[in-house]
Design a protein around this motif. Structure first.
Motif, mmCIF file in Angstrom:
data_model
loop_
_atom_site.group_PDB
_atom_site.id
_atom_site.type_symbol
_atom_site.label_atom_id
_atom_site.label_comp_id
_atom_site.label_asym_id
_atom_site.label_seq_id
_atom_site.Cartn_x
_atom_site.Cartn_y
_atom_site.Cartn_z
ATOM 1 N N GLU A 124 29.650 -7.798 18.773
ATOM 2 C CA GLU A 124 29.776 -8.475 17.539
ATOM 3 C C GLU A 124 31.070 -8.088 16.807
ATOM 4 N N PHE A 125 31.484 -6.728 17.157
ATOM 5 C CA PHE A 125 32.552 -6.516 16.490
ATOM 6 C C PHE A 125 33.781 -6.632 17.446
ATOM 7 N N ILE A 126 33.696 -6.032 18.609
ATOM 8 C CA ILE A 126 35.105 -5.959 19.388
ATOM 9 C C ILE A 126 35.025 -7.472 19.911
ATOM 10 N N GLY A 127 34.147 -7.971 20.392
ATOM 11 C CA GLY A 127 33.722 -9.357 20.632
ATOM 12 C C GLY A 127 33.754 -9.579 22.444
ATOM 13 N N LEU A 128 33.810 -10.695 23.065
ATOM 14 C CA LEU A 128 33.432 -10.854 24.283
ATOM 15 C C LEU A 128 34.780 -11.625 24.823
ATOM 16 N N THR A 129 35.563 -11.651 24.193
ATOM 17 C CA THR A 129 36.832 -12.413 24.628
ATOM 18 C C THR A 129 37.719 -11.745 25.997
ATOM 19 N N ASN A 130 38.521 -12.322 26.755
ATOM 20 C CA ASN A 130 39.256 -11.620 27.588
ATOM 21 C C ASN A 130 40.004 -10.340 27.206
ATOM 22 N N LEU A 131 40.639 -10.342 25.982
ATOM 23 C CA LEU A 131 40.862 -9.292 25.409
ATOM 24 C C LEU A 131 40.267 -8.092 25.076
ATOM 25 N N ALA A 132 38.925 -8.395 24.791
ATOM 26 C CA ALA A 132 37.727 -7.349 24.504
ATOM 27 C C ALA A 132 37.613 -6.353 25.814
ATOM 28 N N ASN A 328 32.708 -30.148 5.120
ATOM 29 C CA ASN A 328 33.163 -28.884 5.932
ATOM 30 C C ASN A 328 34.241 -29.485 6.668
ATOM 31 N N LEU A 329 34.977 -28.528 7.386
ATOM 32 C CA LEU A 329 36.158 -28.923 8.325
ATOM 33 C C LEU A 329 36.032 -28.484 9.660
ATOM 34 N N SER A 330 36.098 -29.629 10.580
ATOM 35 C CA SER A 330 36.197 -29.117 12.166
ATOM 36 C C SER A 330 37.596 -29.118 12.580
ATOM 37 N N ILE A 331 38.146 -28.178 13.071
ATOM 38 C CA ILE A 331 39.371 -27.705 13.418
ATOM 39 C C ILE A 331 39.547 -27.602 15.040
ATOM 40 N N VAL A 332 40.580 -28.411 15.377
ATOM 41 C CA VAL A 332 40.794 -28.353 16.952
ATOM 42 C C VAL A 332 42.177 -28.035 16.933
ATOM 43 N N PHE A 333 42.339 -26.930 17.905
ATOM 44 C CA PHE A 333 43.642 -26.542 18.153
ATOM 45 C C PHE A 333 43.813 -27.094 19.555
ATOM 46 N N THR A 334 44.881 -27.934 19.709
ATOM 47 C CA THR A 334 45.092 -28.748 21.152
ATOM 48 C C THR A 334 45.909 -27.966 21.996
ATOM 49 N N LYS A 335 46.658 -27.094 21.896
ATOM 50 C CA LYS A 335 47.799 -26.344 22.649
ATOM 51 C C LYS A 335 47.155 -25.155 23.522
ATOM 52 N N GLU A 336 45.728 -24.890 23.372
ATOM 53 C CA GLU A 336 45.275 -23.902 24.160
ATOM 54 C C GLU A 336 43.786 -24.520 24.418
ATOM 55 N N LYS A 337 43.268 -24.018 25.626
ATOM 56 C CA LYS A 337 41.930 -24.378 26.017
ATOM 57 C C LYS A 337 40.915 -23.306 25.810
ATOM 58 N N GLU A 338 39.791 -23.390 25.818
ATOM 59 C CA GLU A 338 38.836 -22.160 25.680
ATOM 60 C C GLU A 338 38.995 -21.481 26.750
ATOM 61 N N GLU A 339 38.466 -19.949 26.356
ATOM 62 C CA GLU A 339 38.280 -19.225 27.849
ATOM 63 C C GLU A 339 36.999 -19.491 28.321
ATOM 64 N N LEU A 340 36.889 -19.085 29.818
ATOM 65 C CA LEU A 340 35.704 -19.320 30.372
ATOM 66 C C LEU A 340 34.519 -18.375 29.774
ATOM 67 N N ARG A 341 35.061 -17.158 29.163
ATOM 68 C CA ARG A 341 33.972 -16.356 28.621
ATOM 69 C C ARG A 341 33.293 -17.083 27.749
ATOM 70 N N PHE A 342 34.052 -17.947 26.653
ATOM 71 C CA PHE A 342 33.465 -18.605 25.545
ATOM 72 C C PHE A 342 32.221 -19.563 26.002
ATOM 73 N N LEU A 343 32.461 -19.928 27.303
ATOM 74 C CA LEU A 343 31.315 -20.875 27.721
ATOM 75 C C LEU A 343 30.361 -20.209 28.347
ATOM 76 N N ARG A 351 27.827 -26.640 30.301
ATOM 77 C CA ARG A 351 29.306 -26.912 30.319
ATOM 78 C C ARG A 351 29.947 -26.031 31.292
ATOM 79 N N THR A 352 30.981 -26.315 31.998
ATOM 80 C CA THR A 352 31.755 -25.745 32.939
ATOM 81 C C THR A 352 33.270 -25.739 32.820
ATOM 82 N N THR A 353 33.592 -26.685 32.143
ATOM 83 C CA THR A 353 35.084 -26.925 32.079
ATOM 84 C C THR A 353 35.412 -26.788 30.534
ATOM 85 N N PRO A 354 36.483 -25.930 30.659
ATOM 86 C CA PRO A 354 36.867 -25.574 29.244
ATOM 87 C C PRO A 354 37.586 -26.755 28.381
ATOM 88 N N LEU A 355 37.322 -26.895 27.177
ATOM 89 C CA LEU A 355 38.047 -27.994 26.401
ATOM 90 C C LEU A 355 38.971 -27.178 25.515
#
Length: 407
Positions: A124-132, A328-343, A351-355
């Motif tokens: 929860e603090f460090i996270g589950l991303t590739n950098l984690a 509320n706002l929904s904010i899409v960043f189009t220049k990077e895909k989600e990491e597979l770890r996010f899925l 879902r198996t394909t990053p958006l």
């Protein structure tokens, strides 16, 4: 299941104007103290006092959060404005009689439960991303954990500052944890951090520089700065507006609790709880149908306005920006895909394909203020869902980080 994340204790330094040297002294009972940490929160600017209790820092003009910290004494949080700085600062430390909460004073038992709690804290603090994967707490033994089963509340305390080595971004971070709380799926933490560059050769430094740019792109900091500059569209952000309403298909909490009580009271004989009950014939059938429907989300989101402009989101007054949008706002960043770890963070994700990366900005009060530096004046006035709740401390950068435009 949605994760909610509060981003706390963040202040941005002002734009570069000119450098100024801040000098000061730290005392305890009128005696100078050596080795007191003095730093600007969430930056790479910091030092320690000498034998005379003196310190000095070269900073750019602007407003900062100056931290004076020494173990066993109350932390000093000083709002530094270089415009008003005219003479050396003086800080007098006061011994902290209640250095630790009574809970923390209890002896920590480093058993399997503690190891399990440590793993939960890291997630929860460090996270589950590739950098984690490349982010390590060097002194986890200073952490103490508590869990309140009635409130489903998980808290963490640190007896000493955490030492965190981020090999993915090339930082050694000293983090003074003030509060960490997780209630259900809501996570919030508050602390003070000082960043230092790790040593490395050209290849490592090049990798760190690239990873830092990737961590910055699409982040909350990136969005707020581009929103202030009105460049968020060309920098890859699409901002939509949505309303969140109660899901009428889901029973009320009162109905769910009554149904569960009836099931608990009537547990006799063999009842197939998995069978579908389209037409309940008994009160018990109805109770099971209600409990099954309790798994439906509490809320439904309805998008009603797309591709907002700056004027739809903020207005300016007296060098401050105010968030003026409804709902509320929904904010899409189009220049990077989600990491597979996010899925993969949820067990039953189909879902198996990053958006493209999508996050939600949920305000908790009207007229949230962003000053000219692009910060929320009250960090607890909003929380984040989606990709921004996935990117946690392992992806954080010092606030004096400036992306390399050549990358």
């Amino acid at each position: 299941m949605k994760n909610r994340f509060f981003l706390l204790g963040i202040l941005f330094p002002s734009l570069i104007l000119a450098q100024i040297t801040i000098k000061g002294n730290v005392y305890e009972s009128n005696s100078p103290i050596e080795n007191v940490a003095v730093y600007l929160n969430n930056t790479m600017l910091g030092t320690t006092t000498n034998k005379e209790g003196e310190f000095q820092l070269k900073v750019n003009e602007g407003e900062y959060e100056l931290i004076v910290s020494y173990l066993g004494f109350k932390k000093i949080n000083y709002r530094l404005n270089t415009v008003n700085y005219t003479k050396p600062l003086r800080f007098d430390l006061v011994e902290n009689e209640n250095v630790l909460n009574e809970i923390v004073i209890k002896k920590t038992v480093y058993n399997e439960t503690w190891k399990h709690n440590l793993a939960s804290f890291k997630q929860e603090f460090i996270g589950l991303t590739n950098l984690a994967e490349d982010c390590e707490i060097l002194n986890p033994e200073v952490l103490h954990f508590e869990f309140d089963y009635k409130q489903n509340k998980f808290t963490a305390f640190a007896r000493k500052p955490l030492k965190i080595r981020n090999n993915g971004l090339g930082y050694l971070i000293t983090y003074e944890l003030e509060d960490f709380t997780k209630i259900n799926n809501y996570v919030s933490y508050l602390g003070y951090s000082r960043y230092e560059n790790l040593k490395g050769g050209k290849r490592k430094k090049k990798r760190w520089e690239l990873n830092r740019k990737i961590a910055y792109n699409g982040s909350v900091v990136h969005f707020l700065k581009s929103l202030m500059n009105n460049t968020f569209t060309e920098e890859g952000f699409i901002v939509n507006q949505f309303k969140r309403v109660l899901n009428k298909k889901r029973p009320t909490e009162e109905a769910i609790e009554k149904a569960r009580a009836l099931i608990r009271f009537s547990r006799i004989g063999s009842i197939n709880v998995k069978r579908n009950i389209d037409n309940p014939k008994t009160a018990l059938d109805s109770a099971y149908a209600i409990v099954r429907k309790s798994r439906l989300p509490k809320f439904e989101d309805y998008l009603y306005k797309s591709q907002l402009k700056q004027a739809d989101i903020i207005s300016q007054k007296d060098n401050q920006y105010y968030l003026i949008f409804d709902d509320n706002l929904s904010i899409v960043f189009t220049k990077e895909k989600e990491e597979l770890r996010f899925l993969r963070r949820e067990l039953f994700s189909k879902r198996t394909t990053p958006l493209t990366q999508t996050s939600s900005f949920i305000p908790l009060k009207p007229n949230i203020i962003i000053d000219e530096r692009g910060i929320l004046k009250e960090p607890l006035s909003a929380y984040y869902e989606g990709y921004w709740s996935y990117e946690k401390f392992a992806n954080s950068l010092p606030l004096d980080y400036a992306p390399n435009p050549k990358l």
